[in-house]
Motif scaffolding. Structure first.
Motif, short mmCIF file in Angstrom:
data_model
loop_
_atom_site.label_atom_id
_atom_site.label_comp_id
_atom_site.label_asym_id
_atom_site.label_seq_id
_atom_site.Cartn_x
_atom_site.Cartn_y
_atom_site.Cartn_z
N GLU A 23 -2.06 -28.26 18.66
CA GLU A 23 -2.28 -29.55 19.31
C GLU A 23 -3.52 -30.22 18.72
O GLU A 23 -3.53 -31.43 18.49
CB GLU A 23 -2.44 -29.36 20.82
CG GLU A 23 -2.35 -30.66 21.61
CD GLU A 23 -3.65 -31.44 21.64
OE1 GLU A 23 -3.60 -32.68 21.60
OE2 GLU A 23 -4.73 -30.80 21.68
N THR A 24 -4.55 -29.46 18.44
CA THR A 24 -5.76 -30.03 17.84
C THR A 24 -5.48 -30.52 16.42
O THR A 24 -5.93 -31.60 16.03
CB THR A 24 -6.89 -28.97 17.80
OG1 THR A 24 -7.18 -28.58 19.14
CG2 THR A 24 -8.14 -29.52 17.15
N PHE A 25 -4.71 -29.74 15.66
CA PHE A 25 -4.43 -30.09 14.27
C PHE A 25 -3.45 -31.26 14.16
O PHE A 25 -3.67 -32.19 13.38
CB PHE A 25 -3.88 -28.87 13.53
CG PHE A 25 -3.76 -29.06 12.05
CD1 PHE A 25 -4.87 -29.00 11.22
CD2 PHE A 25 -2.53 -29.30 11.46
CE1 PHE A 25 -4.76 -29.17 9.85
CE2 PHE A 25 -2.41 -29.47 10.09
CZ PHE A 25 -3.53 -29.41 9.29
N TYR A 26 -2.35 -31.21 14.92
CA TYR A 26 -1.30 -32.22 14.80
C TYR A 26 -1.33 -33.28 15.90
O TYR A 26 -0.93 -34.42 15.66
CB TYR A 26 0.09 -31.56 14.85
CG TYR A 26 0.41 -30.70 13.66
CD1 TYR A 26 0.67 -31.25 12.42
CD2 TYR A 26 0.50 -29.32 13.78
CE1 TYR A 26 0.98 -30.47 11.32
CE2 TYR A 26 0.82 -28.52 12.69
CZ TYR A 26 1.05 -29.10 11.47
OH TYR A 26 1.36 -28.33 10.39
N GLY A 27 -1.71 -32.90 17.11
CA GLY A 27 -1.57 -33.78 18.26
C GLY A 27 -0.16 -33.67 18.82
O GLY A 27 0.77 -33.24 18.12
N PHE A 28 0.01 -34.02 20.08
CA PHE A 28 1.32 -33.89 20.71
C PHE A 28 2.36 -34.82 20.10
O PHE A 28 3.54 -34.49 20.04
CB PHE A 28 1.23 -34.10 22.23
CG PHE A 28 0.77 -32.89 22.99
CD1 PHE A 28 1.51 -31.72 22.98
CD2 PHE A 28 -0.40 -32.92 23.72
CE1 PHE A 28 1.09 -30.60 23.66
CE2 PHE A 28 -0.82 -31.80 24.43
CZ PHE A 28 -0.08 -30.64 24.40
N ASP A 29 1.94 -35.99 19.65
CA ASP A 29 2.91 -36.92 19.04
C ASP A 29 3.58 -36.30 17.82
O ASP A 29 4.81 -36.31 17.69
CB ASP A 29 2.23 -38.23 18.63
CG ASP A 29 1.82 -39.08 19.81
OD1 ASP A 29 2.40 -38.89 20.90
OD2 ASP A 29 0.92 -39.92 19.65
N THR A 30 2.79 -35.74 16.93
CA THR A 30 3.34 -35.12 15.72
C THR A 30 4.09 -33.84 16.05
O THR A 30 5.14 -33.57 15.47
CB THR A 30 2.23 -34.86 14.69
OG1 THR A 30 1.57 -36.09 14.42
CG2 THR A 30 2.79 -34.28 13.41
N LEU A 31 3.57 -33.05 17.00
CA LEU A 31 4.29 -31.84 17.42
C LEU A 31 5.68 -32.21 17.93
O LEU A 31 6.66 -31.53 17.65
CB LEU A 31 3.52 -31.09 18.51
CG LEU A 31 2.42 -30.16 18.05
CD1 LEU A 31 1.69 -29.58 19.26
CD2 LEU A 31 2.96 -29.05 17.19
#
Length: 80
Positions: A23-31
């Motif tokens: 979540e820190t690396f990608y964020g929820f949008d990208t996940l």
């Protein structure tokens, strides 16, 4: 005498840690784009995602696989 070292990159890593790192690396949008499951696309949170992933083996496997694929990116970002 020391214990044998595990080659499993997930050895000793909790699901919560995996999810927080992703979540820190990608964020929820990208996940949500990489793994389109409702816990990432509709009102996402770490807590609700953990509940879903602990109950859903196929989704947990996808998260673990993404974490393993992301590890080299995390390592290269730390060295810069």
């Amino acid at each position: 005498m020391s214990l044998p070292h595990s080659n499993d990159p997930l050895h000793g890593i909790t699901l919560q840690h995996i999810l927080e790192v992703l979540e820190t690396f990608y964020g929820f949008d990208t996940l949500g784009e990489l793994i389109p499951i409702k816990c990432f696309t509709s009102n996402p949170s770490i807590k609700s995602s953990l509940v879903f992933l602990r109950k859903t083996p196929w989704a947990r496997a996808k998260i673990e696989h993404l974490y393993i694929r992301t590890l080299p990116k995390l390592d290269s970002g730390a060295s810069k």
